[in-house]
Design a protein around this motif. Sequence first.
Motif, PDB file in Angstrom:
ATOM      1  N   GLN A 164      44.982  46.737  35.761  1.00 48.51           N
ATOM      2  CA  GLN A 164      45.934  45.704  35.371  1.00 48.51           C
ATOM      3  C   GLN A 164      45.251  44.643  34.516  1.00 48.51           C
ATOM      4  O   GLN A 164      44.021  44.541  34.504  1.00 48.51           O
ATOM      5  N   LEU A 165      46.094  43.877  33.813  1.00 45.23           N
ATOM      6  CA  LEU A 165      45.570  42.903  32.857  1.00 45.23           C
ATOM      7  C   LEU A 165      46.125  41.509  33.172  1.00 45.23           C
ATOM      8  O   LEU A 165      47.297  41.374  33.514  1.00 45.23           O
ATOM      9  N   LEU A 200      55.941  50.367  46.589  1.00 43.58           N
ATOM     10  CA  LEU A 200      54.597  50.235  47.161  1.00 43.58           C
ATOM     11  C   LEU A 200      54.626  49.809  48.629  1.00 43.58           C
ATOM     12  O   LEU A 200      53.710  50.114  49.379  1.00 43.58           O
ATOM     13  N   VAL A 201      55.666  49.058  49.023  1.00 44.83           N
ATOM     14  CA  VAL A 201      55.847  48.766  50.448  1.00 44.83           C
ATOM     15  C   VAL A 201      57.315  49.011  50.787  1.00 44.83           C
ATOM     16  O   VAL A 201      58.162  49.079  49.890  1.00 44.83           O
ATOM     17  N   ARG A 222      50.833  38.760  40.323  1.00 44.48           N
ATOM     18  CA  ARG A 222      51.644  39.859  39.783  1.00 44.48           C
ATOM     19  C   ARG A 222      50.766  41.075  39.491  1.00 44.48           C
ATOM     20  O   ARG A 222      51.146  42.213  39.776  1.00 44.48           O
ATOM     21  N   ALA A 223      49.581  40.820  38.904  1.00 45.85           N
ATOM     22  CA  ALA A 223      48.668  41.923  38.619  1.00 45.85           C
ATOM     23  C   ALA A 223      48.239  42.597  39.932  1.00 45.85           C
ATOM     24  O   ALA A 223      48.185  43.822  40.027  1.00 45.85           O
ATOM     25  N   LEU A 224      47.991  41.758  40.979  1.00 41.92           N
ATOM     26  CA  LEU A 224      47.549  42.312  42.265  1.00 41.92           C
ATOM     27  C   LEU A 224      48.664  43.076  42.969  1.00 41.92           C
ATOM     28  O   LEU A 224      48.395  43.960  43.785  1.00 41.92           O
ATOM     29  N   SER A 225      49.925  42.736  42.645  1.00 44.75           N
ATOM     30  CA  SER A 225      51.052  43.387  43.317  1.00 44.75           C
ATOM     31  C   SER A 225      51.018  44.898  43.088  1.00 44.75           C
ATOM     32  O   SER A 225      51.512  45.668  43.891  1.00 44.75           O
ATOM     33  N   ALA A 226      50.434  45.318  41.964  1.00 39.45           N
ATOM     34  CA  ALA A 226      50.368  46.747  41.662  1.00 39.45           C
ATOM     35  C   ALA A 226      49.197  47.426  42.367  1.00 39.45           C
ATOM     36  O   ALA A 226      48.969  48.610  42.170  1.00 39.45           O
ATOM     37  N   GLU A 227      48.485  46.668  43.173  1.00 42.43           N
ATOM     38  CA  GLU A 227      47.334  47.177  43.929  1.00 42.43           C
ATOM     39  C   GLU A 227      46.299  47.855  43.025  1.00 42.43           C
ATOM     40  O   GLU A 227      45.953  49.019  43.220  1.00 42.43           O
TER      41      GLU A 227
END
Lengths: 285, 315
Positions: B88-89, B117-118, B160-165
């Motif tokens: 992610q960026l 994802l969850v 938001r980037a972390l939400s995509a794991e």
Amino acid sequence: MKRDPLKPKGGLYYYMQSTSGIVGALLLLFMVIVSICAVFGWLPHDPLEQNVEFAMQGPSTTFWFGTDEFGRDIFSRSLDGMRRSLTVSVSAVSIAATIGVTLGILSGYLGRWFDQLIVRLSDVIFAFPAILLALAIVSTLGNSWYQTSLAIAVVYTPIFIRVARGPVLTVKEMDYVKVTRILGFSSLRILRKHILPNVTAPIVVQVALSLSWAILTESGLSFLGLGTQPPNASLGLMVSEAQSIAAFAWWALFFPSAFITIVVVGLNLVGDGLRDALDPARRSS
Amino acid sequence: MSLDIIDVEKRYLNRASGTTINALNGVSIKVELGQTLGIVGESGCGKSTLARAVVGLEVPSAGSITWDGAVIDNKAKDRLKSHHSQVQLVFQDPYSSLNPRQQIENSIAEAIEVHGLVAKDKITDRVTELLVMVGLDPDLRNRYPHQLSGGQRQRVCIARALSAEPKLLVLDEPVSALDVSVRAEVMNLLIDLRKNLGLTYIFISHDLAMIRYISDVIAVMYLGKIVEFGTWEEIIENPVHPYTKALIAAMPDHSIIGDPAMLARTLEGEVPDPVNLPSGCSFHSRCVLAVPSCSTNAPTLRDISNGHLVACSEV
């Protein structure tokens, strides 16, 4: 969870914050009521009934807006004319906005040959003077109300293509759209959730403006004998018919013109109110 | 697991003028899982192009970029679910990287929702967790971006980037647009997240002070090429390439400031035009060590000690 004082409220709340929005909505309500009265025939007189005995009378308790040279009640005709004008312009703009915005957004988003094709096609339509093109279409198709609507829709579609395409070109290069691609969202989702909401402001304003222009275009067509046909009334046709007698009967020109003004002003105010309510950054909180 | 960037080139063709812009001219780096690679260089050296290529926003003209052996491809379907797309960026400008019409909660929840994802009923909790993780009050969830400060927005972008794991986070000048006072906070947040989540970073900046603060290894880029590469101690304490030396000399807070010998090495002139690359070593036009052969022979990266690589024939 604590209550956040800055928590956004529903869209209607923000719409009601704008004075122009409220005034516009009231004018729009007035127009709708008038049109409903006309649809159900709740009029003081038959709009088509001629009565030479009462011709060219000024406003009175019997004829609220006076009568024209055939003794027809201008109040009843104005209401009926409003209904006809609104029907034509609302259906024309609905068609034009739906097709134009869809094509414009796709054209801006997809780019390449599709964009080229759409832009060239709208240039071709733009090259004709609006009224001339509408005239050509009406004289080919016929002049019932839906054919008039269709003609006006064709003329207005390229305007919506342009209004939608321009902002899409800007928005699709924004970082928040690029992020959606990295996050792996589908094009449909990107268009619907991230591009469309950020290009609505100019489109909403354009809808309001186009509705008022469409009423004037319909008037123009009627004036040239291709829109609404006498003895039926449309606001535009009434104004053009009144020209010859305006020197002796101001009311025949004034009341239909005032109705057109109310429609145009009302729609513009609603457009302003919607633009403000739709943009979170413009909301005064 | 590692990110392998091998001989990546990127050229942009300008159809109108018929010229080619050479943004990347053969870049090779390997980043191991858990490592932080810092990339430093002047504007226009290709840092951001490389970042965009790593996340798949740009397709390299030549060479390959692979994560865990799989090619990073923007066009691959279901890329988020597949292992190679856990990249992610975070963009530089927090003002243009959040959708102004989307509430914070929805910005963060969207990827979780789209990719499942969850579980559906856990999404709200997950968003709260992510907000707390990046140091934001969960009550901000219903705000719109314009109601937040630059630092808060950048934290939302990180969430938001972390939400995509992701496993690999590319940070393209993540603090450059922020007030100096909040830079340190965001830098510390990034360092904490790396430790807690076991993330791999590519941290891009023109500011060596920031790079030194966060990186394990540093790559110095000039005109689309890596001119020096090594651990941060090697690069900062023992720079070899004249360009790296000049960059360090330009650091305002470095102890060597005032040393006339170092100041003499400060760069003059502009970066050459990437349309017409200089022949030989692309740095020779501004280099204090340049000799005539530099304008004909292009140096390649060579190992001078334990993985400290440098592309210069005169050191």
